[in-house]
Design a protein around this motif. Structure first.
Motif, PDB file in Angstrom:
ATOM      1  N   ASP A 158       0.847  -1.185   0.000  1.00  0.00           N
ATOM      2  CA  ASP A 158       0.000   0.000   0.000  1.00  0.00           C
ATOM      3  C   ASP A 158       0.886   1.240   0.000  1.00  0.00           C
ATOM      4  O   ASP A 158       2.085   1.183   0.309  1.00  0.00           O
ATOM      5  N   VAL A 159       0.283   2.368  -0.352  1.00  0.00           N
ATOM      6  CA  VAL A 159       1.020   3.629  -0.404  1.00  0.00           C
ATOM      7  C   VAL A 159       0.057   4.756  -0.043  1.00  0.00           C
ATOM      8  O   VAL A 159      -1.137   4.683  -0.327  1.00  0.00           O
ATOM      9  N   ARG A 160       0.589   5.792   0.607  1.00  0.00           N
ATOM     10  CA  ARG A 160      -0.221   6.965   0.932  1.00  0.00           C
ATOM     11  C   ARG A 160      -0.170   7.952  -0.228  1.00  0.00           C
ATOM     12  O   ARG A 160       0.846   8.057  -0.924  1.00  0.00           O
ATOM     13  N   LEU A 161      -1.251   8.689  -0.415  1.00  0.00           N
ATOM     14  CA  LEU A 161      -1.319   9.604  -1.555  1.00  0.00           C
ATOM     15  C   LEU A 161      -0.237  10.673  -1.491  1.00  0.00           C
ATOM     16  O   LEU A 161       0.360  11.028  -2.516  1.00  0.00           O
ATOM     17  N   ASN A 162       0.085  11.185  -0.286  1.00  0.00           N
ATOM     18  CA  ASN A 162       1.087  12.252  -0.207  1.00  0.00           C
ATOM     19  C   ASN A 162       2.496  11.778  -0.542  1.00  0.00           C
ATOM     20  O   ASN A 162       3.400  12.593  -0.735  1.00  0.00           O
ATOM     21  N   GLU A 163       2.686  10.448  -0.620  1.00  0.00           N
ATOM     22  CA  GLU A 163       3.986   9.913  -1.040  1.00  0.00           C
ATOM     23  C   GLU A 163       4.201  10.042  -2.540  1.00  0.00           C
ATOM     24  O   GLU A 163       5.300   9.767  -3.047  1.00  0.00           O
ATOM     25  N   LEU A 164       3.162  10.466  -3.269  1.00  0.00           N
ATOM     26  CA  LEU A 164       3.249  10.558  -4.724  1.00  0.00           C
ATOM     27  C   LEU A 164       3.502  11.982  -5.202  1.00  0.00           C
ATOM     28  O   LEU A 164       3.410  12.259  -6.400  1.00  0.00           O
ATOM     29  N   ALA A 165       3.831  12.875  -4.293  1.00  0.00           N
ATOM     30  CA  ALA A 165       3.985  14.292  -4.643  1.00  0.00           C
ATOM     31  C   ALA A 165       5.043  14.519  -5.718  1.00  0.00           C
ATOM     32  O   ALA A 165       4.913  15.435  -6.539  1.00  0.00           O
ATOM     33  N   ALA A 166       6.080  13.689  -5.752  1.00  0.00           N
ATOM     34  CA  ALA A 166       7.163  13.902  -6.725  1.00  0.00           C
ATOM     35  C   ALA A 166       6.969  13.095  -8.009  1.00  0.00           C
ATOM     36  O   ALA A 166       7.812  13.148  -8.911  1.00  0.00           O
ATOM     37  N   GLU A 167       5.875  12.365  -8.114  1.00  0.00           N
ATOM     38  CA  GLU A 167       5.668  11.486  -9.264  1.00  0.00           C
ATOM     39  C   GLU A 167       5.118  12.240 -10.480  1.00  0.00           C
ATOM     40  O   GLU A 167       4.483  13.297 -10.358  1.00  0.00           O
ATOM     41  N   SER A 168       5.343  11.658 -11.642  1.00  0.00           N
ATOM     42  CA  SER A 168       4.698  12.116 -12.876  1.00  0.00           C
ATOM     43  C   SER A 168       3.413  11.310 -13.057  1.00  0.00           C
ATOM     44  O   SER A 168       3.447  10.072 -12.982  1.00  0.00           O
ATOM     45  N   PHE A 169       2.306  12.002 -13.300  1.00  0.00           N
ATOM     46  CA  PHE A 169       0.999  11.346 -13.390  1.00  0.00           C
ATOM     47  C   PHE A 169       0.522  11.245 -14.835  1.00  0.00           C
ATOM     48  O   PHE A 169       0.714  12.174 -15.636  1.00  0.00           O
ATOM     49  N   ILE A 170      -0.101  10.125 -15.129  1.00  0.00           N
ATOM     50  CA  ILE A 170      -0.836   9.959 -16.387  1.00  0.00           C
ATOM     51  C   ILE A 170      -2.309   9.970 -16.009  1.00  0.00           C
ATOM     52  O   ILE A 170      -2.747   9.172 -15.170  1.00  0.00           O
ATOM     53  N   SER A 171      -3.057  10.883 -16.599  1.00  0.00           N
ATOM     54  CA  SER A 171      -4.416  11.126 -16.132  1.00  0.00           C
ATOM     55  C   SER A 171      -5.437  11.010 -17.263  1.00  0.00           C
ATOM     56  O   SER A 171      -5.071  10.933 -18.443  1.00  0.00           O
ATOM     57  N   GLY A 208      -2.557  -6.639 -16.344  1.00  0.00           N
ATOM     58  CA  GLY A 208      -1.519  -7.521 -16.854  1.00  0.00           C
ATOM     59  C   GLY A 208      -0.208  -7.403 -16.109  1.00  0.00           C
ATOM     60  O   GLY A 208      -0.062  -6.629 -15.156  1.00  0.00           O
ATOM     61  N   SER A 209       0.791  -8.153 -16.569  1.00  0.00           N
ATOM     62  CA  SER A 209       2.066  -8.262 -15.860  1.00  0.00           C
ATOM     63  C   SER A 209       3.006  -7.102 -16.140  1.00  0.00           C
ATOM     64  O   SER A 209       4.047  -6.980 -15.486  1.00  0.00           O
ATOM     65  N   GLY A 210       2.667  -6.229 -17.064  1.00  0.00           N
ATOM     66  CA  GLY A 210       3.566  -5.119 -17.401  1.00  0.00           C
ATOM     67  C   GLY A 210       3.520  -3.974 -16.414  1.00  0.00           C
ATOM     68  O   GLY A 210       4.284  -3.015 -16.538  1.00  0.00           O
ATOM     69  N   VAL A 211       2.628  -4.077 -15.425  1.00  0.00           N
ATOM     70  CA  VAL A 211       2.502  -3.028 -14.419  1.00  0.00           C
ATOM     71  C   VAL A 211       2.293  -3.676 -13.055  1.00  0.00           C
ATOM     72  O   VAL A 211       2.002  -4.870 -12.955  1.00  0.00           O
ATOM     73  N   ALA A 212       2.420  -2.877 -12.007  1.00  0.00           N
ATOM     74  CA  ALA A 212       2.160  -3.347 -10.641  1.00  0.00           C
ATOM     75  C   ALA A 212       1.064  -2.480 -10.022  1.00  0.00           C
ATOM     76  O   ALA A 212       1.098  -1.256 -10.151  1.00  0.00           O
ATOM     77  N   ALA A 213       0.095  -3.121  -9.373  1.00  0.00           N
ATOM     78  CA  ALA A 213      -1.016  -2.418  -8.739  1.00  0.00           C
ATOM     79  C   ALA A 213      -0.825  -2.429  -7.225  1.00  0.00           C
ATOM     80  O   ALA A 213      -0.552  -3.474  -6.633  1.00  0.00           O
ATOM     81  N   ILE A 214      -1.011  -1.267  -6.613  1.00  0.00           N
ATOM     82  CA  ILE A 214      -0.768  -1.108  -5.176  1.00  0.00           C
ATOM     83  C   ILE A 214      -1.974  -0.416  -4.554  1.00  0.00           C
ATOM     84  O   ILE A 214      -2.523   0.541  -5.117  1.00  0.00           O
ATOM     85  N   ALA A 215      -2.384  -0.875  -3.391  1.00  0.00           N
ATOM     86  CA  ALA A 215      -3.517  -0.265  -2.704  1.00  0.00           C
ATOM     87  C   ALA A 215      -3.180   1.165  -2.303  1.00  0.00           C
ATOM     88  O   ALA A 215      -2.084   1.443  -1.812  1.00  0.00           O
ATOM     89  N   LEU A 216      -4.108   2.072  -2.530  1.00  0.00           N
ATOM     90  CA  LEU A 216      -3.923   3.466  -2.156  1.00  0.00           C
ATOM     91  C   LEU A 216      -4.618   3.709  -0.815  1.00  0.00           C
ATOM     92  O   LEU A 216      -5.808   3.455  -0.666  1.00  0.00           O
ATOM     93  N   GLU A 217      -3.863   4.184   0.144  1.00  0.00           N
ATOM     94  CA  GLU A 217      -4.397   4.444   1.477  1.00  0.00           C
ATOM     95  C   GLU A 217      -4.225   5.917   1.837  1.00  0.00           C
ATOM     96  O   GLU A 217      -3.398   6.620   1.271  1.00  0.00           O
ATOM     97  N   SER A 218      -5.016   6.355   2.759  1.00  0.00           N
ATOM     98  CA  SER A 218      -4.845   7.663   3.407  1.00  0.00           C
ATOM     99  C   SER A 218      -4.614   8.804   2.406  1.00  0.00           C
ATOM    100  O   SER A 218      -3.482   9.286   2.286  1.00  0.00           O
ATOM    101  N   PRO A 219      -5.611   9.278   1.694  1.00  0.00           N
ATOM    102  CA  PRO A 219      -7.006   8.832   1.820  1.00  0.00           C
ATOM    103  C   PRO A 219      -7.358   7.759   0.785  1.00  0.00           C
ATOM    104  O   PRO A 219      -6.685   7.603  -0.234  1.00  0.00           O
ATOM    105  N   ILE A 220      -8.439   7.045   1.078  1.00  0.00           N
ATOM    106  CA  ILE A 220      -9.024   6.154   0.085  1.00  0.00           C
ATOM    107  C   ILE A 220      -9.891   7.008  -0.844  1.00  0.00           C
ATOM    108  O   ILE A 220     -10.692   7.814  -0.382  1.00  0.00           O
ATOM    109  N   ILE A 221      -9.680   6.865  -2.130  1.00  0.00           N
ATOM    110  CA  ILE A 221     -10.484   7.613  -3.110  1.00  0.00           C
ATOM    111  C   ILE A 221     -11.530   6.659  -3.690  1.00  0.00           C
ATOM    112  O   ILE A 221     -11.187   5.716  -4.414  1.00  0.00           O
TER     113      ILE A 221
END
Length: 308
Positions: free
Chosen positions: A190-203, A259-272
């Protein structure tokens, strides 16, 4: 069906049918036989029409009854009216028995294949005469089109305007984080949303509910997401994550099928939350086809309560 002619003269469809049959057979007796009434009944009915109109419809002087010039005019128009009435009653019967109809349904890309392909196929197999017109767009545009009347139904992201729409819950999920398999968070559970502040997003592109909802959640956690790419197609977003262009927040269903080309992780704090609902306007007329579609959809998604 009753028609008003001139100053209060009343003629109904049965009168017109009698006039047509007398003209066709040339005989009150034969017309009575084909119309399954007595000869006096049909004679009296024709006489009543003549008195109402103030004209003579038939020349009775010869061995065969024939229309007068005025009578022929009325016979010609009566044929048009009774034919139209027959088409009307047949059309109404087709609609009532679900042999005809049309449904205009708006589906976001993530709802179409995952939730509605099979139900639409089964509904069409049962009611092949009902045309199903699909419009694929973002949930925000679909909601607007249902409100305006451009669409009959559609799938939108909750919450929506409960005072305006009836709804059936289709999916109750949450967003998950999708990353490249070599991403530093790929092995996390799992990961917290504020841990993604430095990430590049595809939206998602503008017009999709998540286009606004994800940045709003990020801002609430104290950062503005760096969106490097936008798309209207969830499968393209998955492929861009697999190409290591950035990370994405997508619903559980999509992440599990990625599929196997990506990894899925639970998003916590907050749950959207990601809740899909099938909606239609409360104050709009519902055709027979629409009512049957709603009834059918309730059997496909029995856990989703329709709001009343």
């Amino acid at each position: 069906m009753t028609f008003i002619y001139g100053k209060g003269c009343i003629i109904d469809i049965k009168h017109l049918q009698y006039v047509i049959e007398v003209a066709r057979t040339g005989s009150f007796t034969k017309a009575a036989q084909t119309m399954f009434v007595s000869q006096p009944t049909i004679s009296k009915m024709i006489k009543s029409v003549e008195e109402e109109l103030g004209v003579e419809l038939f020349d009775r002087s010869g061995p065969r009854i024939v229309p007068t010039d005025v009578g022929q005019l009325i016979v010609d128009q009566a044929n048009v009216i009774t034919h139209a009435f027959g088409n009307l009653t047949a059309g109404l019967d087709d609609l009532a028995t679900l042999r005809r109809g049309k449904l205009r349904i708006g589906l976001p890309p993530m709802a179409g294949a995952g939730y509605f392909a099979e139900p639409i196929g089964r509904f069409h197999a049962k009611y092949p005469g009902i045309a199903i017109e699909l419009a694929e767009d973002g949930a925000k545009r679909i909601e607007s089109d249902i409100e305006s009347g451009a669409l009959d139904f559609g799938v939108v992201l909750l919450p929506t305007k409960s005072e305006l729409f009836e709804s059936i819950l289709i999916a109750d999920e949450r967003l998950m984080l999708l990353v490249h398999p070599e991403h530093r968070y790929a092995a996390r559970t799992d990961v917290r949303l504020n841990e993604l502040a430095a990430e590049s997003f595809i939206s998602f592109s503008e017009g999709f509910a998540l286009h606004d909802r994800i940045p709003a959640a990020c801002l609430a956690e104290g950062f503005q997401p760096n969106v490097v790419c936008e798309s209207s197609q969830w499968d393209l977003i998955v492929r861009l994550v697999a190409a290591n262009l950035g990370v994405a927040l997508l619903p559980e269903t999509i992440c599990k099928e990625a599929g196997s080309g990506v990894a899925a992780i639970a998003l916590e704090s907050p749950i959207i939350p990601w809740q899909l609902a099938f909606v239609w306007r409360k104050d709009r007329y519902l055709s027979y086809a629409a009512k049957e579609w709603i009834r059918y959809l309730g059997t496909v998604f029995p856990g989703g309560q329709s709001s009343k």
